[in-house]
Design a protein around this motif. Structure first.
Motif, PDB file in Angstrom:
ATOM      1  N   VAL A 131       0.843  -1.185   0.000  1.00  0.00           N
ATOM      2  CA  VAL A 131       0.000   0.000   0.000  1.00  0.00           C
ATOM      3  C   VAL A 131       0.885   1.244   0.000  1.00  0.00           C
ATOM      4  O   VAL A 131       1.995   1.224   0.520  1.00  0.00           O
ATOM      5  CB  VAL A 131      -0.948  -0.034   1.226  1.00  0.00           C
ATOM      6  CG1 VAL A 131      -0.188   0.082   2.514  1.00  0.00           C
ATOM      7  CG2 VAL A 131      -2.030   0.992   1.137  1.00  0.00           C
ATOM      8  N   GLY A 132       0.385   2.310  -0.574  1.00  0.00           N
ATOM      9  CA  GLY A 132       1.091   3.584  -0.557  1.00  0.00           C
ATOM     10  C   GLY A 132       0.611   4.463   0.587  1.00  0.00           C
ATOM     11  O   GLY A 132      -0.443   4.222   1.191  1.00  0.00           O
ATOM     12  N   TYR A 133       1.356   5.486   0.866  1.00  0.00           N
ATOM     13  CA  TYR A 133       1.039   6.417   1.949  1.00  0.00           C
ATOM     14  C   TYR A 133      -0.387   6.974   1.824  1.00  0.00           C
ATOM     15  O   TYR A 133      -1.132   7.042   2.798  1.00  0.00           O
ATOM     16  CB  TYR A 133       2.065   7.556   1.959  1.00  0.00           C
ATOM     17  CG  TYR A 133       1.798   8.611   2.992  1.00  0.00           C
ATOM     18  CD1 TYR A 133       2.249   8.457   4.293  1.00  0.00           C
ATOM     19  CD2 TYR A 133       1.077   9.762   2.675  1.00  0.00           C
ATOM     20  CE1 TYR A 133       1.997   9.420   5.261  1.00  0.00           C
ATOM     21  CE2 TYR A 133       0.818  10.735   3.625  1.00  0.00           C
ATOM     22  CZ  TYR A 133       1.281  10.551   4.919  1.00  0.00           C
ATOM     23  OH  TYR A 133       1.020  11.505   5.870  1.00  0.00           O
ATOM     24  N   ASP A 134      -0.760   7.387   0.622  1.00  0.00           N
ATOM     25  CA  ASP A 134      -2.066   8.015   0.417  1.00  0.00           C
ATOM     26  C   ASP A 134      -3.229   7.037   0.572  1.00  0.00           C
ATOM     27  O   ASP A 134      -4.389   7.455   0.621  1.00  0.00           O
ATOM     28  CB  ASP A 134      -2.130   8.678  -0.963  1.00  0.00           C
ATOM     29  CG  ASP A 134      -1.192   9.873  -1.062  1.00  0.00           C
ATOM     30  OD1 ASP A 134      -0.912  10.499  -0.014  1.00  0.00           O
ATOM     31  OD2 ASP A 134      -0.733  10.178  -2.181  1.00  0.00           O
ATOM     32  N   ASP A 135      -2.936   5.748   0.623  1.00  0.00           N
ATOM     33  CA  ASP A 135      -3.981   4.731   0.760  1.00  0.00           C
ATOM     34  C   ASP A 135      -4.285   4.396   2.214  1.00  0.00           C
ATOM     35  O   ASP A 135      -5.177   3.582   2.481  1.00  0.00           O
ATOM     36  CB  ASP A 135      -3.559   3.447   0.036  1.00  0.00           C
ATOM     37  CG  ASP A 135      -3.282   3.687  -1.437  1.00  0.00           C
ATOM     38  OD1 ASP A 135      -4.042   4.455  -2.062  1.00  0.00           O
ATOM     39  OD2 ASP A 135      -2.298   3.127  -1.951  1.00  0.00           O
ATOM     40  N   LEU A 136      -3.554   4.984   3.155  1.00  0.00           N
ATOM     41  CA  LEU A 136      -3.682   4.632   4.567  1.00  0.00           C
ATOM     42  C   LEU A 136      -4.319   5.739   5.385  1.00  0.00           C
ATOM     43  O   LEU A 136      -4.268   6.917   5.013  1.00  0.00           O
ATOM     44  CB  LEU A 136      -2.298   4.325   5.160  1.00  0.00           C
ATOM     45  CG  LEU A 136      -1.609   3.080   4.650  1.00  0.00           C
ATOM     46  CD1 LEU A 136      -0.170   3.019   5.148  1.00  0.00           C
ATOM     47  CD2 LEU A 136      -2.378   1.834   5.076  1.00  0.00           C
TER      48      LEU A 136
END
Length: 169
Positions: A131-136
């Motif tokens: 997962v990427g930062y913006d997905d969390l």
């Protein structure tokens, strides 16, 4: 007296060095420790992790549990410790993106986070995979992922990471 001044006609000796296409990573820069009984006193943690169980040590004298595993209790200094299993699920307490300057072997960017393990008073830091930062978001459910370490030693090694947990089922 010797004349040490540089003269325009005097060129210093010159040589050439070659830089290899690839460089074998020196053991000193390896992020993951050697995990057998000959190299660490917490080898049981890695043995259990290799078998799929996240664990830590608990003090038999005062009952305190700490992560990472210890060989001496930081609360009462007892060395009467036992390994106990930990939950594999948790909640994301905090997270950040590492965009540069990561350890050797960890391609950037990646996400690292602090995970509150479910049902115990233990927080641990971990790489958050998949997962990427913006997905969390803080509070997202995550679950353990065991990672087999490939190289640069001839020893089997493991570590842990967490991945987002799909709670829609």
């Amino acid at each position: 007296m010797t004349d040490h001044t540089n003269h325009p006609d005097d060129e210093p000796p010159r040589t050439t060095v070659s830089v290899p296409e690839t460089i074998e990573m020196p053991r000193l820069l390896d992020f993951y420790e050697l995990q057998d009984a000959d190299h660490t006193r917490i080898h049981e943690f890695y043995d259990r992790l290799s078998d799929g169980s996240l664990s830590t040590t608990a003090c038999r004298d005062c009952g305190e549990r700490h992560f990472p595993p210890r060989v001496v209790c930081p609360e009462c200094t007892s060395d009467d410790l036992e390994y106990v299993s930990l939950p594999h699920d948790g909640t994301l307490f905090a997270f950040a993106a590492v965009r540069g300057g990561g350890p050797v072997g960890m391609d950037t960017p990646f996400v690292t986070g602090v995970v509150d393990l479910d049902g115990v008073d233990i927080q641990l830091s971990a790489h958050i995979d998949g997962v990427g930062y913006d997905d969390l978001a803080i509070g997202d459910p995550v679950t353990l992922q065991v990672v087999d370490i490939d190289g640069p030693t001839d020893r089997d090694r493991v570590f842990y990471r967490f991945v987002p947990r799909d709670d829609t089922a």
